[in-house]
Design an enzyme around this catalytic site. Structure first.
Site, short mmCIF file in Angstrom:
data_model
loop_
_atom_site.label_atom_id
_atom_site.label_comp_id
_atom_site.label_asym_id
_atom_site.label_seq_id
_atom_site.Cartn_x
_atom_site.Cartn_y
_atom_site.Cartn_z
N HIS A 147 3.57 23.59 -26.45
CA HIS A 147 3.06 23.04 -25.19
C HIS A 147 2.26 21.76 -25.44
O HIS A 147 2.40 20.78 -24.70
CB HIS A 147 2.13 24.05 -24.51
CG HIS A 147 2.76 25.37 -24.15
ND1 HIS A 147 2.41 26.55 -24.77
CD2 HIS A 147 3.71 25.69 -23.24
CE1 HIS A 147 3.11 27.54 -24.24
NE2 HIS A 147 3.91 27.04 -23.31
N GLN A 190 10.73 34.25 -11.80
CA GLN A 190 11.68 34.04 -12.89
C GLN A 190 11.74 35.23 -13.85
O GLN A 190 12.40 35.17 -14.88
CB GLN A 190 11.39 32.74 -13.63
CG GLN A 190 10.13 32.74 -14.47
CD GLN A 190 9.84 31.34 -15.00
OE1 GLN A 190 9.48 30.44 -14.27
NE2 GLN A 190 10.00 31.16 -16.31
N GLY A 223 1.30 28.93 -19.54
CA GLY A 223 0.06 29.24 -20.25
C GLY A 223 0.29 29.93 -21.57
O GLY A 223 1.38 29.91 -22.11
P1 AMP Z 1 6.53 28.17 -21.15
O1 AMP Z 1 5.05 28.18 -21.02
O2 AMP Z 1 7.06 29.08 -22.21
O3 AMP Z 1 7.25 28.32 -19.83
O4 AMP Z 1 6.92 26.72 -21.67
C1 AMP Z 1 6.45 25.57 -21.01
C2 AMP Z 1 7.13 24.37 -21.59
O5 AMP Z 1 6.84 24.29 -22.99
C3 AMP Z 1 8.66 24.44 -21.47
O6 AMP Z 1 9.16 23.13 -21.18
C4 AMP Z 1 9.07 24.88 -22.84
O7 AMP Z 1 10.37 24.47 -23.21
C5 AMP Z 1 8.04 24.19 -23.70
N1 AMP Z 1 7.95 24.85 -25.01
C6 AMP Z 1 7.69 26.16 -25.26
N2 AMP Z 1 7.74 26.42 -26.58
C7 AMP Z 1 8.04 25.25 -27.19
C8 AMP Z 1 8.23 24.86 -28.54
N3 AMP Z 1 8.14 25.72 -29.56
N4 AMP Z 1 8.53 23.56 -28.79
C9 AMP Z 1 8.63 22.68 -27.78
N5 AMP Z 1 8.46 22.98 -26.49
C10 AMP Z 1 8.17 24.24 -26.19
#
Ligand code: AMP
Length: 268
Positions: A15, A39, A9
């Site tokens: 995202h 985690q 989120g």
């Molecule tokens: P998170 O909500 O931070 O756990 O991220 C969820 C998904 O979004 C994960 O697969 C992350 O690698 C991806 N994600 C987060 N930030 C970025 C970004 N700047 N560019 C591409 N994917 C992202």
């Protein structure tokens, strides 16, 4: 075809790029939103991790995501929960050294989410490079019938990789956070100029980051992009990754360098 985008989120364009990739590939796009306590370390930011379910669901409606799955903690981890899955060696280096148990928590929740959602394709961002490598290994090792797609890093116009944790940064820290992408830009220039010595590249990056007084280095490393084994010479497919504290935010970023017949291509 079911596409799946797991998230914690506080959604941003990073995202949403995964949601768009899923919409391109899949008939139905499922997004999960779960801040996974397993985690986070005991002294990490679980309790203050940004949360805004209303804003997130509005963004997902606008993108045309089909299903939002936002379970509560007790739904994912009932009181008698006691199982886990671990991708052992790939979880040890880089972020694993500084966040013991982190990738076990990630792998376990992602496996649970895969079992709940039953996707055909799952989308992850290369921003979390080690995470996507761990998940790809999990899928192969356990014969999960799921294709993993790793999408490019989405950056702010000035180069900072988008992250929910960027919300922790003050205006001055936000400027200091450019040390990450700037040092990767420097690494790219060196690679394009023919430099292959990992020590020289990482040394230059370290010098740039250390010039920023608000930055504290967890690690800056060059590793093989498949095994995460340290490299002394950049060759094949290499990952140059860093984790830097800026104030209360632990930020990560990376580049991937592909070297074929002496020619280098760099994905930043
Ligand atoms: P998170 O909500 O931070 O756990 O991220 C969820 C998904 O979004 C994960 O697969 C992350 O690698 C991806 N994600 C987060 N930030 C970025 C970004 N700047 N560019 C591409 N994917 C992202």
């Amino acid at each position: 075809l079911i596409g799946f985008v797991p998230t914690m989120g506080a959604l941003h364009e990073g995202h949403l790029s995964l949601v768009r990739a899923s919409k391109q590939r899949a008939d139905l796009t499922v997004v999960s939103l779960f801040v996974n306590p397993a985690q986070f370390g005991p002294r990490e930011d679980y309790r203050r991790y940004p949360q805004d379910l209303e804003a997130d669901s509005a963004l997902l409606v606008r993108e045309g995501a089909d299903i939002l799955f936002a379970p509560g903690v007790e739904e994912i981890y009932p009181a008698d929960f006691q199982s886990s899955v671990s991708v052992e060696r790939l979880s040890e280096p880089l972020c694993g050294r500084f966040r013991p148990g982190h990738f076990r928590g990630v792998a376990t929740v992602v496996l649970k989410l895969f079992n709940i959602v039953s996707p055909d394709v799952a989308f992850f961002g290369r921003k979390d490079a080690q995470q996507s490598i761990v998940i790809q290994r999990l899928v192969r090792d356990l014969n999960l019938p799921i294709e993993v797609v790793v999408c490019p890093i989405v950056r702010e116009p000035d180069g900072l990789a988008m992250s929910s944790r960027n919300a922790y940064l003050s205006a001055e820290e936000r400027r200091a956070a450019l040390a990450l992408s700037r040092s990767l830009e420097r690494a790219r220039k060196l690679l394009l100029g023919g430099e292959r010595r990992a020590g020289v590249i990482v040394g230059e990056m370290r010098r740039l980051v250390e010039a920023e007084p608000r930055a504290r280095i967890d690690y800056i490393e060059a590793v093989d992009a498949a095994t995460l084994a340290p490299l002394s010479l950049i060759a094949g497919r290499a990952l140059i990754a860093l984790a830097i504290w800026i104030g209360a935010a632990r930020l990560i970023d990376n580049l991937v360098a592909d070297i074929e017949d002496g020619q280098v291509t760099v994905e930043l």
